[in-house]
Design a protein around this motif. Structure first.
Motif, PDB file in Angstrom:
ATOM      1  N   THR A 112       0.830  -1.208   0.000  1.00 31.81           N
ATOM      2  CA  THR A 112       0.000   0.000   0.000  1.00 31.81           C
ATOM      3  C   THR A 112       0.863   1.256   0.000  1.00 31.81           C
ATOM      4  O   THR A 112       1.967   1.277   0.555  1.00 31.81           O
ATOM      5  CB  THR A 112      -0.915   0.028   1.237  1.00 31.81           C
ATOM      6  N   ALA A 113       0.339   2.307  -0.616  1.00 32.29           N
ATOM      7  CA  ALA A 113       1.034   3.599  -0.636  1.00 32.29           C
ATOM      8  C   ALA A 113       0.019   4.717  -0.798  1.00 32.29           C
ATOM      9  O   ALA A 113      -1.052   4.510  -1.383  1.00 32.29           O
ATOM     10  CB  ALA A 113       2.051   3.653  -1.771  1.00 32.29           C
ATOM     11  N   ILE A 114       0.359   5.890  -0.265  1.00 31.37           N
ATOM     12  CA  ILE A 114      -0.487   7.071  -0.419  1.00 31.37           C
ATOM     13  C   ILE A 114       0.413   8.284  -0.659  1.00 31.37           C
ATOM     14  O   ILE A 114       1.428   8.471   0.020  1.00 31.37           O
ATOM     15  CB  ILE A 114      -1.393   7.309   0.815  1.00 31.37           C
ATOM     16  N   TYR A 115       0.023   9.108  -1.632  1.00 31.74           N
ATOM     17  CA  TYR A 115       0.754  10.336  -1.955  1.00 31.74           C
ATOM     18  C   TYR A 115      -0.243  11.476  -2.142  1.00 31.74           C
ATOM     19  O   TYR A 115      -1.273  11.309  -2.803  1.00 31.74           O
ATOM     20  CB  TYR A 115       1.576  10.162  -3.236  1.00 31.74           C
ATOM     21  N   GLY A 116       0.071  12.631  -1.550  1.00 34.00           N
ATOM     22  CA  GLY A 116      -0.766  13.806  -1.757  1.00 34.00           C
ATOM     23  C   GLY A 116      -1.462  14.273  -0.504  1.00 34.00           C
ATOM     24  O   GLY A 116      -0.896  14.253   0.596  1.00 34.00           O
ATOM     25  N   LYS A 117      -2.688  14.684  -0.656  1.00 37.81           N
ATOM     26  CA  LYS A 117      -3.428  15.289   0.442  1.00 37.81           C
ATOM     27  C   LYS A 117      -4.060  14.219   1.324  1.00 37.81           C
ATOM     28  O   LYS A 117      -4.865  13.420   0.872  1.00 37.81           O
ATOM     29  CB  LYS A 117      -4.517  16.223  -0.102  1.00 37.81           C
ATOM     30  N   SER A 118      -3.707  14.231   2.591  1.00 39.88           N
ATOM     31  CA  SER A 118      -4.329  13.358   3.581  1.00 39.88           C
ATOM     32  C   SER A 118      -5.389  14.113   4.364  1.00 39.88           C
ATOM     33  O   SER A 118      -6.518  13.678   4.505  1.00 39.88           O
ATOM     34  CB  SER A 118      -3.266  12.806   4.543  1.00 39.88           C
ATOM     35  N   HIS A 119      -4.999  15.282   4.891  1.00 37.84           N
ATOM     36  CA  HIS A 119      -5.884  16.190   5.628  1.00 37.84           C
ATOM     37  C   HIS A 119      -6.494  15.555   6.872  1.00 37.84           C
ATOM     38  O   HIS A 119      -7.554  15.962   7.334  1.00 37.84           O
ATOM     39  CB  HIS A 119      -6.993  16.714   4.711  1.00 37.84           C
ATOM     40  N   LEU A 120      -5.822  14.546   7.420  1.00 38.78           N
ATOM     41  CA  LEU A 120      -6.327  13.886   8.622  1.00 38.78           C
ATOM     42  C   LEU A 120      -5.406  14.096   9.814  1.00 38.78           C
ATOM     43  O   LEU A 120      -5.647  13.549  10.884  1.00 38.78           O
ATOM     44  CB  LEU A 120      -6.502  12.385   8.356  1.00 38.78           C
ATOM     45  N   LYS A 121      -4.327  14.878   9.607  1.00 38.39           N
ATOM     46  CA  LYS A 121      -3.342  15.148  10.654  1.00 38.39           C
ATOM     47  C   LYS A 121      -2.653  13.840  11.065  1.00 38.39           C
ATOM     48  O   LYS A 121      -3.151  12.747  10.830  1.00 38.39           O
ATOM     49  CB  LYS A 121      -3.976  15.838  11.869  1.00 38.39           C
ATOM     50  N   TRP A 168       4.563   6.485   2.085  1.00 36.30           N
ATOM     51  CA  TRP A 168       3.649   7.624   2.087  1.00 36.30           C
ATOM     52  C   TRP A 168       4.420   8.935   2.054  1.00 36.30           C
ATOM     53  O   TRP A 168       5.510   9.050   2.610  1.00 36.30           O
ATOM     54  CB  TRP A 168       2.716   7.589   3.300  1.00 36.30           C
ATOM     55  N   LYS A 169       3.836   9.894   1.390  1.00 30.79           N
ATOM     56  CA  LYS A 169       4.311  11.283   1.381  1.00 30.79           C
ATOM     57  C   LYS A 169       3.055  12.135   1.247  1.00 30.79           C
ATOM     58  O   LYS A 169       2.341  12.062   0.242  1.00 30.79           O
ATOM     59  CB  LYS A 169       5.272  11.535   0.224  1.00 30.79           C
ATOM     60  N   VAL A 170       2.764  12.945   2.271  1.00 32.89           N
ATOM     61  CA  VAL A 170       1.504  13.674   2.301  1.00 32.89           C
ATOM     62  C   VAL A 170       1.728  15.156   2.569  1.00 32.89           C
ATOM     63  O   VAL A 170       2.728  15.560   3.173  1.00 32.89           O
ATOM     64  CB  VAL A 170       0.543  13.088   3.364  1.00 32.89           C
ATOM     65  N   LEU A 171       0.792  15.951   2.117  1.00 29.84           N
ATOM     66  CA  LEU A 171       0.842  17.388   2.335  1.00 29.84           C
ATOM     67  C   LEU A 171       0.469  17.721   3.771  1.00 29.84           C
ATOM     68  O   LEU A 171      -0.422  17.088   4.346  1.00 29.84           O
ATOM     69  CB  LEU A 171      -0.135  18.098   1.394  1.00 29.84           C
ATOM     70  N   PRO A 172       1.110  18.722   4.363  1.00 29.67           N
ATOM     71  CA  PRO A 172       0.650  19.191   5.675  1.00 29.67           C
ATOM     72  C   PRO A 172      -0.632  19.997   5.512  1.00 29.67           C
ATOM     73  O   PRO A 172      -0.668  20.976   4.762  1.00 29.67           O
ATOM     74  CB  PRO A 172       1.813  20.064   6.155  1.00 29.67           C
ATOM     75  N   GLY A 173      -1.690  19.590   6.178  1.00 31.98           N
ATOM     76  CA  GLY A 173      -2.957  20.305   6.054  1.00 31.98           C
ATOM     77  C   GLY A 173      -3.445  20.340   4.621  1.00 31.98           C
ATOM     78  O   GLY A 173      -3.459  19.335   3.916  1.00 31.98           O
ATOM     79  N   GLN A 174      -3.835  21.547   4.172  1.00 35.59           N
ATOM     80  CA  GLN A 174      -4.286  21.714   2.795  1.00 35.59           C
ATOM     81  C   GLN A 174      -3.131  21.629   1.807  1.00 35.59           C
ATOM     82  O   GLN A 174      -3.330  21.282   0.644  1.00 35.59           O
ATOM     83  CB  GLN A 174      -4.972  23.078   2.631  1.00 35.59           C
ATOM     84  N   GLY A 175      -1.945  21.970   2.257  1.00 31.43           N
ATOM     85  CA  GLY A 175      -0.817  21.993   1.348  1.00 31.43           C
ATOM     86  C   GLY A 175      -0.832  23.228   0.458  1.00 31.43           C
ATOM     87  O   GLY A 175      -1.775  24.027   0.476  1.00 31.43           O
ATOM     88  N   GLN A 176       0.223  23.404  -0.308  1.00 26.21           N
ATOM     89  CA  GLN A 176       0.361  24.538  -1.223  1.00 26.21           C
ATOM     90  C   GLN A 176       0.370  24.033  -2.658  1.00 26.21           C
ATOM     91  O   GLN A 176       0.810  22.915  -2.930  1.00 26.21           O
ATOM     92  CB  GLN A 176       1.657  25.299  -0.944  1.00 26.21           C
ATOM     93  N   TYR A 177      -0.087  24.868  -3.575  1.00 23.94           N
ATOM     94  CA  TYR A 177      -0.069  24.491  -4.979  1.00 23.94           C
ATOM     95  C   TYR A 177       1.348  24.520  -5.553  1.00 23.94           C
ATOM     96  O   TYR A 177       1.726  23.652  -6.331  1.00 23.94           O
ATOM     97  CB  TYR A 177      -0.967  25.429  -5.790  1.00 23.94           C
ATOM     98  N   TYR A 178       2.119  25.530  -5.180  1.00 25.57           N
ATOM     99  CA  TYR A 178       3.458  25.686  -5.750  1.00 25.57           C
ATOM    100  C   TYR A 178       4.533  25.402  -4.703  1.00 25.57           C
ATOM    101  O   TYR A 178       4.488  25.927  -3.589  1.00 25.57           O
ATOM    102  CB  TYR A 178       3.646  27.093  -6.321  1.00 25.57           C
ATOM    103  N   ASN A 179       5.484  24.541  -5.084  1.00 26.19           N
ATOM    104  CA  ASN A 179       6.643  24.217  -4.252  1.00 26.19           C
ATOM    105  C   ASN A 179       6.238  23.831  -2.829  1.00 26.19           C
ATOM    106  O   ASN A 179       6.717  24.395  -1.845  1.00 26.19           O
ATOM    107  CB  ASN A 179       7.616  25.410  -4.218  1.00 26.19           C
TER     108      ASN A 179
END
Length: 537
Positions: free
Chosen positions: A124-133, A142-153
């Motif tokens: 299993t793997a997950i990449y991107g927005k988790s939004h579950l803290k 896994w590699k997830v965005l902190p919170g909402q994350g940013q569009y650029y960089n």
């Protein structure tokens, strides 16, 4: 002794044969590729035949739909980002999984479907927005965005740290997923890969290559763009999500690049705004951004628009940026499909496209989600299961994100825990029509008072009718969805519907009991109601 040795050899051989057969069967279980975007409305997908279809917003997703099934009546249980994801992880309503609004933190120690898939032998793997803290559990990578994350960089949270990733978020997430498919997954084992995009979430910052997309056309307008909810007796008259009054020129529409432009000061936080994200752009990125938007901003400043003309301009800027973000997601679907094809995985991979809820793209003059009205309640669900699901088919059955976990587990041949609250979609994917399939869905939204000021409410919807209770204000709404699909007329006080309303109230209570929703639904005092609603501008 010789007989015992022979028996032992026989038993060992039998065990080896059994294990070999079991492993062969396991190897034949389908892979699962789950592509999940944020706030992607069904009417912004060509396969759903919405009013934005004419601009061809999603050719790759439409191609996926032509190879699989489109669920026309797919709904969320709670129309907001984090709670929708928590429901998918657990197969349980918000009140059961503990994540009822975006201010909550998800308990990763609880039972989730990725953990169960791992136990069943899946990688299993997950990449991107988790939004579950918190750090995701149940994933081999896994590699997830902190919170909402940013569009650029954007920064990405990883097991090793929090590196800054250069580029546009949609492309970064796609590249991570493609790389994992090429090099990260474990050969010989089935996989479940979740590709979770930030786009097209607010503040709608497209990739540089899409900044001029749709520049020379006028977006079709929703027929309810100038709907005035505040003229009705609906709680909707107190919301804060109108393009007219609440969509900010700087925060939402990026009109902040001309030094002499004077927009109305924004009183809220700028932490998640496009303006804040621009501080992270490289000089080359910012130069390309300004080259695209400054001429448009200058023309807007010179036009000095007011009234309906200003609303129309804001809608056009918003809708184009929204669909430009969608274009990146659509390209991601194409890239992922090409990758599984390149590796010979197509015939044994179930591909799912969905989004956490619907969204208003000017419908009723709004943006955002949260309501139980259909534009917000409906979520896309498109599934390709080669050799099983009929290509180009569609389903009218009532399904929810509550069903995803059980579906994934049945696809994997794993046991489905009895405390999950949905139903596996596998029979529907096989073209079956179970007699006991649900005839109504349950919804509950909790985040109030909060951003956009959408009051707490719960309700029931079937194929023809919808009943909603805004319980803190003890207000009810009832809609005939066949005769009033845009939900413009609340028929709750219409005596012609009294019998239907009584039936729906009974069904609403049945569902609350079925799902064991014992949340506090008390009516608040008149003083509280008045004070809260006086806050709405």
């Amino acid at each position: 002794m010789h007989i015992k040795k022979t028996i032992l050899v026989f038993l060992f051989a039998l065990f080896w044969i059994s294990s070999t057969i079991s492993n062969a069967i396991a190897d034949d279980r389908p892979n699962i590729l789950f592509v999940f975007s944020d706030d992607h409305a069904t009417h912004a997908i060509g396969a759903y035949d919405g009013w934005l279809k004419s601009v061809d917003p999603t050719p790759q997703i439409d191609e996926l739909a032509s190879q699989g099934i489109v669920f026309k009546n797919s709904f969320c249980t709670n129309s907001i980002c984090g709670p929708s994801r928590a429901v998918i992880q657990t197969g349980k309503h918000s009140h059961k999984n503990g994540f009822m609004n975006n201010g909550n933190s998800f308990d990763w120690n609880q039972q989730t479907f990725p953990k169960l898939l791992q136990n069943a032998g899946y990688t299993t793997a997950i990449y991107g927005k988790s939004h579950l803290k918190g750090k995701p559990q149940g994933y081999d990578d896994w590699k997830v965005l902190p919170g909402q994350g940013q569009y650029y960089n954007p920064d990405m949270i990883t097991p090793e740290g929090k590196p800054r990733m250069e580029g546009h978020c949609t492309d970064i997430v796609t590249d991570l997923a493609v790389e994992w498919l090429k090099e990260g997954r474990e050969e010989g084992k089935p996989f479940m890969l979740m590709v979770q995009h930030k786009a097209p979430h607010r503040n709608w910052m497209p990739a540089l290559r899409h900044l001029d997309l749709y520049a020379d056309i006028e977006m079709p307008e929703p027929k309810t763009l100038f709907d005035k909810w505040h003229d009705n007796a609906s709680p909707a008259r107190f919301q804060e999500l109108e393009i007219d009054r609440h969509m900010h020129l700087n925060y939402d529409l990026h009109v902040n690049l001309l030094p002499n432009f004077k927009s109305k000061p924004f009183s809220g936080s700028l932490d998640k705004s496009a303006w804040r994200n621009m501080q992270r752009m490289s000089p080359a990125q910012l130069k390309a951004w300004r080259a695209a938007f400054e001429p448009r901003d200058r023309a807007f400043e010179e036009a000095k628009l007011t009234g309906d003309a200003l609303v129309r301009w804001k809608y056009q800027r918003y809708a184009k940026n929204y669909l430009r973000c969608v274009k990146g997601v659509d390209e991601s679907v194409g890239a992922l499909m090409d990758t599984i094809d390149d590796f010979g995985l197509t015939d044994n991979t179930v591909v799912i496209y969905s989004s956490d809820q619907g969204f208003y793209i000017g419908d009723h003059g709004w943006y955002d989600k949260r309501w139980m009205y259909d534009e917000s309640l409906k979520m896309p669900l498109i599934v390709k299961w080669p050799g099983v699901t009929e290509p180009g088919s569609h389903s009218e059955d009532l399904v929810q994100n509550l069903d995803y976990a059980q579906t994934f587990l049945e696809l994997a041949g794993a046991e489905i825990p009895s405390d999950m609250q949905g139903a596996s979609l596998v029979p529907l994917l096989k073209g079956q029509h179970p007699d006991d399939w649900r005839q109504s869905i349950y919804y509950h939204y909790y985040e109030y008072p909060s951003v956009h000021m959408v009051p707490r409410h719960y309700g029931v919807r079937n194929h023809q009718f919808k009943l909603i209770r805004f319980y803190q204000f003890d207000e009810w709404e009832f809609y005939d969805l066949v005769n009033d699909p845009d939900e413009l007329t609340n028929e709750y006080e219409n005596p012609e519907y009294a019998g239907r309303i009584a039936e729906m109230k009974t069904e609403l209570e049945r569902l609350r009991d079925l799902y064991e929703d014992d949340s506090d639904v008390s009516v608040q005092s008149k003083e509280w109601q008045t004070n809260i609603r006086q806050r709405t501008p």
